[in-house]
Motif scaffolding. Sequence first.
Motif, PDB file in Angstrom:
ATOM      1  N   ASP A 146       0.824  -1.207   0.000  1.00  0.00           N
ATOM      2  CA  ASP A 146       0.000   0.000   0.000  1.00  0.00           C
ATOM      3  C   ASP A 146       0.858   1.258   0.000  1.00  0.00           C
ATOM      4  OD1 ASP A 146      -2.231  -1.555  -0.013  1.00  0.00           O
ATOM      5  OD2 ASP A 146      -2.691  -1.316   2.123  1.00  0.00           O
ATOM      6  N   ALA A 147       1.972   1.215   0.760  1.00  0.00           N
ATOM      7  CA  ALA A 147       2.876   2.366   0.784  1.00  0.00           C
ATOM      8  C   ALA A 147       3.495   2.591  -0.593  1.00  0.00           C
ATOM      9  CB  ALA A 147       3.966   2.154   1.832  1.00  0.00           C
ATOM     10  N   LEU A 148       3.834   1.494  -1.277  1.00  0.00           N
ATOM     11  CA  LEU A 148       4.426   1.610  -2.619  1.00  0.00           C
ATOM     12  C   LEU A 148       3.425   2.194  -3.601  1.00  0.00           C
ATOM     13  CD1 LEU A 148       6.755   0.959  -4.605  1.00  0.00           C
ATOM     14  CD2 LEU A 148       5.708  -1.293  -4.913  1.00  0.00           C
ATOM     15  N   THR A 149       2.191   1.690  -3.598  1.00  0.00           N
ATOM     16  CA  THR A 149       1.186   2.196  -4.533  1.00  0.00           C
ATOM     17  C   THR A 149       0.802   3.636  -4.216  1.00  0.00           C
ATOM     18  OG1 THR A 149      -0.531   1.180  -3.148  1.00  0.00           O
ATOM     19  CG2 THR A 149       0.255  -0.080  -5.037  1.00  0.00           C
ATOM     20  N   SER A 150       0.745   3.985  -2.923  1.00  0.00           N
ATOM     21  CA  SER A 150       0.436   5.373  -2.552  1.00  0.00           C
ATOM     22  C   SER A 150       1.524   6.317  -3.033  1.00  0.00           C
ATOM     23  CB  SER A 150       0.276   5.487  -1.038  1.00  0.00           C
ATOM     24  OG  SER A 150      -0.804   4.706  -0.582  1.00  0.00           O
ATOM     25  N   LYS A 151       2.762   5.874  -2.917  1.00  0.00           N
ATOM     26  CA  LYS A 151       3.883   6.705  -3.371  1.00  0.00           C
ATOM     27  C   LYS A 151       3.812   6.919  -4.879  1.00  0.00           C
ATOM     28  CE  LYS A 151       8.948   6.945  -3.273  1.00  0.00           C
ATOM     29  NZ  LYS A 151      10.191   6.251  -2.853  1.00  0.00           N
ATOM     30  N   ARG A 152       3.459   5.859  -5.605  1.00  0.00           N
ATOM     31  CA  ARG A 152       3.353   5.994  -7.061  1.00  0.00           C
ATOM     32  C   ARG A 152       2.197   6.903  -7.450  1.00  0.00           C
ATOM     33  NH1 ARG A 152       4.361  -0.369  -8.752  1.00  0.00           N
ATOM     34  NH2 ARG A 152       6.640  -0.353  -8.500  1.00  0.00           N
ATOM     35  N   GLN A 153       1.095   6.828  -6.701  1.00  0.00           N
ATOM     36  CA  GLN A 153      -0.041   7.698  -6.995  1.00  0.00           C
ATOM     37  C   GLN A 153       0.278   9.159  -6.701  1.00  0.00           C
ATOM     38  OE1 GLN A 153      -3.226   6.024  -4.721  1.00  0.00           O
ATOM     39  NE2 GLN A 153      -3.594   4.345  -6.160  1.00  0.00           N
ATOM     40  N   GLU A 154       1.114   9.391  -5.672  1.00  0.00           N
ATOM     41  CA  GLU A 154       1.523  10.757  -5.367  1.00  0.00           C
ATOM     42  C   GLU A 154       2.449  11.307  -6.444  1.00  0.00           C
ATOM     43  OE1 GLU A 154       3.282  10.525  -1.564  1.00  0.00           O
ATOM     44  OE2 GLU A 154       1.396  10.259  -0.479  1.00  0.00           O
ATOM     45  N   GLN A 155       3.262  10.426  -7.021  1.00  0.00           N
ATOM     46  CA  GLN A 155       4.211  10.862  -8.049  1.00  0.00           C
ATOM     47  C   GLN A 155       3.530  11.088  -9.384  1.00  0.00           C
ATOM     48  OE1 GLN A 155       7.096   7.730  -8.014  1.00  0.00           O
ATOM     49  NE2 GLN A 155       8.271   8.609  -6.322  1.00  0.00           N
TER      50      GLN A 155
END
Length: 226
Positions: free
Chosen positions: A169-178
């Motif tokens: 979830d942290a990885l996907t959230s980071k990608r969505q923020e980028q």
Amino acid sequence: MRPAILHEGEIVDGRRRVDQAIEHGLVCTFVAYDSERLGHPAIFVATAANLVMRVPQSHCRALIAAAITRLVESDRASLALYVQADPAKGARSKHTSARLLAACSVSFRSFERALAIDDERVLRAAWDGDISLEDGAKCCKLPDLRRRHRLLDAPTREKRHTAIRNAYDALTSKRQEQLPLRLGAENLITLNFDNEIDLANAELAARGRVSQPARASRTPGDGDEK
């Protein structure tokens, strides 16, 4: 111990059983695969796994189907034979894998998750039931190999599930923020590019090479009120 399956002198199913038999001094029987009599090896192995042995759990059957698919993909001749009904879709498509999945009695979703597990240690954990197929697929999406394996060292299945889910979830959230940042940069580049075109056209128009639409204020003429 169920027999191993040989194809052209190579073990296509049962390598671990053969190794264990050698280690413990046991006899491991084998079945030689005959393509003319038994059909495509992928379907034969999957059917044999269901009929000859005690039916494994669904996650194991999905991993067997994924392993067979990778084996077929590794040989160009086998792949051409396997996908001859619809070569454009490949061996992993829902249409092409339908017979294999029917032989293994697994869903296409479980098959997709099993295919996503490309790390040997994660694969072993999924086979042993230490993690679910879904957690295994998510774990393999984490780019840091050492971090993946640390997550597998959690003491219980529930804690492993929580740790993998949080990391994913942290990885996907980071990608969505980028993503908005990347889209913003692309829009900025497009805007700058359009402005440069306008400036170039204005410069050429000043030299009389490009006709620009008249934007000057109108002067009174015929038909205008004075």
